[in-house]
Design a protein around this motif. Sequence first.
Motif, PDB file in Angstrom:
ATOM      1  N   GLU A 171     -11.857   6.337   5.182  1.00  0.00           N
ATOM      2  CA  GLU A 171     -10.967   5.591   4.288  1.00  0.00           C
ATOM      3  C   GLU A 171     -11.716   5.081   3.065  1.00  0.00           C
ATOM      4  OE1 GLU A 171      -7.495   4.710   4.625  1.00  0.00           O
ATOM      5  OE2 GLU A 171      -7.627   6.447   5.957  1.00  0.00           O
ATOM      6  N   ARG A 172     -12.944   4.610   3.273  1.00  0.00           N
ATOM      7  CA  ARG A 172     -13.736   4.108   2.149  1.00  0.00           C
ATOM      8  C   ARG A 172     -14.136   5.227   1.204  1.00  0.00           C
ATOM      9  NH1 ARG A 172     -17.039  -0.171   5.977  1.00  0.00           N
ATOM     10  NH2 ARG A 172     -15.938  -2.046   5.275  1.00  0.00           N
ATOM     11  N   TRP A 227     -13.397   6.485  11.085  1.00  0.00           N
ATOM     12  CA  TRP A 227     -12.159   6.261  10.320  1.00  0.00           C
ATOM     13  C   TRP A 227     -12.423   5.341   9.133  1.00  0.00           C
ATOM     14  CZ3 TRP A 227      -9.197   1.986   9.065  1.00  0.00           C
ATOM     15  CH2 TRP A 227      -7.920   2.249   8.559  1.00  0.00           C
ATOM     16  N   CYS A 265     -15.928  -0.359  -2.679  1.00  0.00           N
ATOM     17  CA  CYS A 265     -15.335   0.343  -1.536  1.00  0.00           C
ATOM     18  C   CYS A 265     -15.961  -0.062  -0.206  1.00  0.00           C
ATOM     19  CB  CYS A 265     -15.440   1.858  -1.737  1.00  0.00           C
ATOM     20  SG  CYS A 265     -14.478   2.431  -3.153  1.00  0.00           S
ATOM     21  N   ARG A 269      -7.236  -1.538   6.485  1.00  0.00           N
ATOM     22  CA  ARG A 269      -7.012  -1.027   5.127  1.00  0.00           C
ATOM     23  C   ARG A 269      -7.027  -2.160   4.107  1.00  0.00           C
ATOM     24  NH1 ARG A 269      -3.251   2.604   7.832  1.00  0.00           N
ATOM     25  NH2 ARG A 269      -4.035   4.733   7.660  1.00  0.00           N
ATOM     26  N   LEU A 294     -10.890  -3.097   3.539  1.00  0.00           N
ATOM     27  CA  LEU A 294     -11.866  -2.021   3.429  1.00  0.00           C
ATOM     28  C   LEU A 294     -13.012  -2.371   2.497  1.00  0.00           C
ATOM     29  CD1 LEU A 294      -9.802   1.298   3.241  1.00  0.00           C
ATOM     30  CD2 LEU A 294     -11.486   0.673   4.969  1.00  0.00           C
ATOM     31  N   MET A 346      -4.847  -1.001  12.026  1.00  0.00           N
ATOM     32  CA  MET A 346      -5.039  -0.097  10.890  1.00  0.00           C
ATOM     33  C   MET A 346      -4.652  -0.766   9.573  1.00  0.00           C
ATOM     34  SD  MET A 346      -6.260   2.729  12.167  1.00  0.00           S
ATOM     35  CE  MET A 346      -7.207   1.556  13.147  1.00  0.00           C
ATOM     36  N   GLU A 403     -12.413   7.984   0.664  1.00  0.00           N
ATOM     37  CA  GLU A 403     -11.209   8.350  -0.093  1.00  0.00           C
ATOM     38  C   GLU A 403     -10.951   7.353  -1.217  1.00  0.00           C
ATOM     39  OE1 GLU A 403      -7.629   9.242   1.922  1.00  0.00           O
ATOM     40  OE2 GLU A 403      -8.555  10.586   3.369  1.00  0.00           O
ATOM     41  N   SER A 446       0.829  -1.207   0.000  1.00  0.00           N
ATOM     42  CA  SER A 446       0.000   0.000   0.000  1.00  0.00           C
ATOM     43  C   SER A 446       0.867   1.263   0.000  1.00  0.00           C
ATOM     44  CB  SER A 446      -0.947   0.001   1.207  1.00  0.00           C
ATOM     45  OG  SER A 446      -0.241   0.194   2.423  1.00  0.00           O
TER      46      SER A 446
END
Length: 342
Positions: free
Chosen positions: A284-285, A280, A310, A242, A245, A238, A287, A184
């Motif tokens: 993230e989703r 959070w 997503c 990620r 997600l 985290m 973005e 990533s």
Amino acid sequence: MGAQGCREDGRPETVLEGWFVLLLDLEAFAPRERVDAFHHAMTDSSVPNEIVHEECDAGMSARIEGWRVGALDLFDMRCSGLEVRRTARHVRQHRDRPVVSVSLQTQGIHRAEQAGTRSTLGPEDICVFHELAPRTYGWSGHGASQAVTVDMEHLGLPVDTVVRASGRLRASPVHDLLLGHLRSLFRDPGRLEADPGAGALANATTDLVRALLTSAAHDERDGRVREAMGSSLVPRIMAYARRHLTDPDLGPERIAAEHAVSKRQLYVVLGRAGIRLEQWLIGERLEAACRLLVSPHHAALPVSAVAARCGFSSPSHFTRRFRAAYGTTPSEWRRHRIRSIC
């Protein structure tokens, strides 16, 4: 974009290209100059090594790019066949702040030897070298690798721990998690380099590397393993989140179960780090959705498909969350952004 230049002394010149630094591009050199240019670049940007290049009909080629994300250096190297040997003599010439390199093999089958152990490495493997330990590394044909270097003092592990762990990284439960995390980092390192959170991201990456090496080098009942796994819990959570997600069922219950903690403990740990999990995850989703909506490769992808990819449970839920965050619908946002780009 810039181009690879040459200084008066014949050494390759570092040229800024957007967010990254182009450390070397042998296409800018005549074939007869390429070996010297490559060796000068490796000596300038790294440490002494013995480099043997493979003969190939297409000629020698190499391109090396670099980024600085917080306290981490990231490198992307594509090169014709070679073998880089670091001997005990080279180790004695180390710099003041030695580093540990953590690399991914993105093209080709790579060969490595360290502490008498030989191995072959592919795209599902992590390779770790300590600058203060002899090793050999390379590949045949055209190959590529991506590497992150961590300052030895920041990592805080002795040389023997790193060397012992390097031969059994897959024994650690952190291996696949770190593999996904490192991948990533290289999706858009220039964006990460400029991000205000780059320092925190670098610290979290270092915590994951430390946890991997400690758990691979020692028995899981060892106090050092428990300490490393405990200190890396937040970055592990985290990184796991990620990676998943796109799963609609990703939530606190599943995340807590995957990390052997209770849901209450999960909230406590993340709360201490200033993270509100649900918010959070939504951020993230969203973005990720924004990137898909303006991607030329996904221009024909319906908004409903973007929502599904997503991790949103339904298109209406996605649209509601998107409007709350950006003040417009996904379709309107896509049209506006595409027009502004054109």
